[in-house]
Design a protein around this motif. Structure first.
Motif, PDB file in Angstrom:
ATOM      1  N   VAL A   1      19.728  -0.752  -9.668  1.00 38.14           N
ATOM      2  CA  VAL A   1      18.643  -0.110 -10.401  1.00 38.14           C
ATOM      3  C   VAL A   1      19.183   0.421 -11.720  1.00 38.14           C
ATOM      4  O   VAL A   1      20.182   1.140 -11.751  1.00 38.14           O
ATOM      5  N   LEU A   2      18.530   0.012 -12.795  1.00 39.15           N
ATOM      6  CA  LEU A   2      18.787   0.606 -14.093  1.00 39.15           C
ATOM      7  C   LEU A   2      17.836   1.793 -14.211  1.00 39.15           C
ATOM      8  O   LEU A   2      16.625   1.615 -14.302  1.00 39.15           O
ATOM      9  N   MET A   3      18.372   2.979 -14.142  1.00 38.62           N
ATOM     10  CA  MET A   3      17.560   4.191 -14.208  1.00 38.62           C
ATOM     11  C   MET A   3      17.265   4.469 -15.675  1.00 38.62           C
ATOM     12  O   MET A   3      17.932   5.285 -16.332  1.00 38.62           O
ATOM     13  N   ALA A   4      16.235   3.744 -16.172  1.00 32.80           N
ATOM     14  CA  ALA A   4      15.967   3.766 -17.598  1.00 32.80           C
ATOM     15  C   ALA A   4      14.469   3.659 -17.880  1.00 32.80           C
ATOM     16  O   ALA A   4      13.771   2.905 -17.209  1.00 32.80           O
ATOM     17  N   PRO A   5      14.044   4.417 -18.887  1.00 35.80           N
ATOM     18  CA  PRO A   5      14.861   5.404 -19.572  1.00 35.80           C
ATOM     19  C   PRO A   5      14.740   6.780 -18.927  1.00 35.80           C
ATOM     20  O   PRO A   5      13.722   7.112 -18.330  1.00 35.80           O
ATOM     21  N   VAL A   6      15.807   7.551 -19.049  1.00 34.40           N
ATOM     22  CA  VAL A   6      15.702   8.978 -18.765  1.00 34.40           C
ATOM     23  C   VAL A   6      15.139   9.605 -20.039  1.00 34.40           C
ATOM     24  O   VAL A   6      15.763   9.520 -21.101  1.00 34.40           O
ATOM     25  N   ILE A   7      13.948  10.192 -19.945  1.00 30.86           N
ATOM     26  CA  ILE A   7      13.220  10.657 -21.129  1.00 30.86           C
ATOM     27  C   ILE A   7      13.461  12.152 -21.327  1.00 30.86           C
ATOM     28  O   ILE A   7      13.077  12.965 -20.476  1.00 30.86           O
TER      29      ILE A   7
ATOM     30  N   SER B   1      23.490  -0.151  -6.672  1.00 33.36           N
ATOM     31  CA  SER B   1      24.044   0.677  -7.735  1.00 33.36           C
ATOM     32  C   SER B   1      22.905   1.368  -8.475  1.00 33.36           C
ATOM     33  O   SER B   1      21.747   0.963  -8.387  1.00 33.36           O
ATOM     34  N   VAL B   2      23.237   2.410  -9.212  1.00 38.33           N
ATOM     35  CA  VAL B   2      22.286   3.059 -10.112  1.00 38.33           C
ATOM     36  C   VAL B   2      23.013   3.361 -11.410  1.00 38.33           C
ATOM     37  O   VAL B   2      24.113   3.925 -11.398  1.00 38.33           O
ATOM     38  N   THR B   3      22.423   2.951 -12.514  1.00 38.47           N
ATOM     39  CA  THR B   3      23.029   3.139 -13.827  1.00 38.47           C
ATOM     40  C   THR B   3      22.021   3.815 -14.748  1.00 38.47           C
ATOM     41  O   THR B   3      21.002   3.212 -15.102  1.00 38.47           O
ATOM     42  N   PRO B   4      22.268   5.073 -15.130  1.00 37.71           N
ATOM     43  CA  PRO B   4      21.314   5.778 -15.991  1.00 37.71           C
ATOM     44  C   PRO B   4      21.440   5.361 -17.450  1.00 37.71           C
ATOM     45  O   PRO B   4      22.527   5.010 -17.922  1.00 37.71           O
ATOM     46  N   LEU B   5      20.321   5.379 -18.138  1.00 41.70           N
ATOM     47  CA  LEU B   5      20.308   5.071 -19.565  1.00 41.70           C
ATOM     48  C   LEU B   5      19.294   5.989 -20.238  1.00 41.70           C
ATOM     49  O   LEU B   5      18.096   5.944 -19.933  1.00 41.70           O
TER      50      LEU B   5
END
Length: 346
Positions: A226-232, A256-260
């Motif tokens: 999971v691309l945790m995007a976008p974090v606003i 996996s989790v990858t924040p953006l």
């Protein structure tokens, strides 16, 4: 609208007077469909001259080649960084980006031809990095099955990033491809807050439906991150919101989790700030300060969010994505020689 002067990034052939146009103006067919899901949307069907695009060297992306069968996106995410690409066609980067969709109807055949070239070395191809290849238009045009089949048949590694649940239609093809090459799937889920989702991503499936996609792919042997995007900032970055999102991602079985953190490139920035002024006017000055240096939030802010999400991921038993796209082509099994053999660690 202009088509002829939209040029490829690669230099033109020797002797050419200028860069070759991506589309022929007389090969464009414009259609509308009187169905609820496409009401108000115009499709421009084009026969593209190329489909594999090289990522500019200055890009931060961890890949070099992309395939984008569509321009414009009915997901209508107010923050979408790809909005600027519509200006190259003299199309509006606001509502026009959401409703004027360019469809490269010959994408599968172009890709198959490209992969067959002796000059192609089988590099990783990323999809869904500009606009979503599983947006609603894909339900009608069905370009992705032919694209995946071409990649499968050439054992070419690829990855897909999507917010669309339509990817499950192609589950069997993805399984077949994963047997002969490296396939990476990521689903984008930046938050699980429904109020935020409805206002900033109005054309996308709900976050829990996207996490159902993660669960289904994983259950069928296809690891999905999971691309945790976008974090606003100031709207989706509260510790309780981050915790709820990472908890839901972990429960889906994501690998996996990858924040953006949200970034606001020209084109997207103007549209997002206009939306912000209408819906959250008290945040306008805070955004102007946070993004005063350019498209990206300050490093200290990005590091804070990344550290927090990674701590939560550790707590819930998942971690950041790992790079790597090694080609994996089945080898013919040779008969074992008679006599004792030694086991090998792979």
């Amino acid at each position: 609208m202009r088509w002829d002067n939209l040029a490829e990034s690669d230099p033109p052939p020797s002797g050419a007077g200028g860069a070759a146009a991506l589309f022929d103006a007389d090969a464009v067919v414009t259609r509308t469909f009187d169905t609820p899901e496409f009401r108000g949307v115009t499709f421009h069907e084009v026969r593209a001259r190329s489909i594999v695009n090289r990522v500019p060297g200055v890009s931060r992306m961890p890949f070099e080649w992309t395939v984008n069968p569509y321009r414009g996106c009915t997901h209508a995410c107010v923050y979408c960084f790809a909005r600027k690409t519509h200006s190259y066609l003299d199309l509006d980067t606001g509502l026009g980006f959401d409703s004027q969709i360019v469809v490269k109807v010959n994408a599968p055949e172009l890709l198959r031809r490209h992969l067959s070239s002796s000059r192609w070395q089988g590099a990783h191809i990323a999809m869904g990095t500009n606009v979503d290849c599983y947006q609603r238009a894909e339900g009608r045009y069905r370009l992705m099955p032919g694209i995946i089949e071409a990649l499968r048949d050439h054992a070419n590694p690829f990855s897909i990033l999507t917010k669309g649940t339509l990817i499950l239609r192609d589950l069997e093809l993805l399984q077949q491809a994963s047997e002969v090459t490296r396939v990476g799937i990521s689903v984008s889920v930046g938050f699980v807050d429904h109020a935020l989702w409805r206002t900033v991503e109005p054309g996308t499936p709900a976050p829990e439906r996207r996490l159902d996609v993660v669960r289904t792919l994983t259950d069928h042997g296809i690891g999905c991150g999971v691309l945790m995007a976008p974090v606003i900032p100031f709207l989706g970055d509260h510790p309780d919101q981050l915790r709820a999102t990472v908890r839901a991602i972990a429960a889906s079985g994501a690998t996996s989790v990858t924040p953006l953190v949200l970034h606001l490139r020209p084109g997207a920035r103007e549209w997002f700030m206009a939306w912000l002024a209408e819906h959250h006017p008290h945040l306008v000055r805070r955004y102007e300060r946070l993004y005063a240096e350019g498209a990206y939030a300050p490093k200290w802010y990005q590091r804070r969010i990344t550290r927090h999400v990674h701590d939560l991921a550790t707590e819930f038993g998942i971690g950041p994505a790992h790079r790597g796209a090694a080609r994996r082509i089945p080898q013919r099994v040779e008969p074992e020689p008679a006599g004792p053999t030694q086991l090998t660690l792979l």
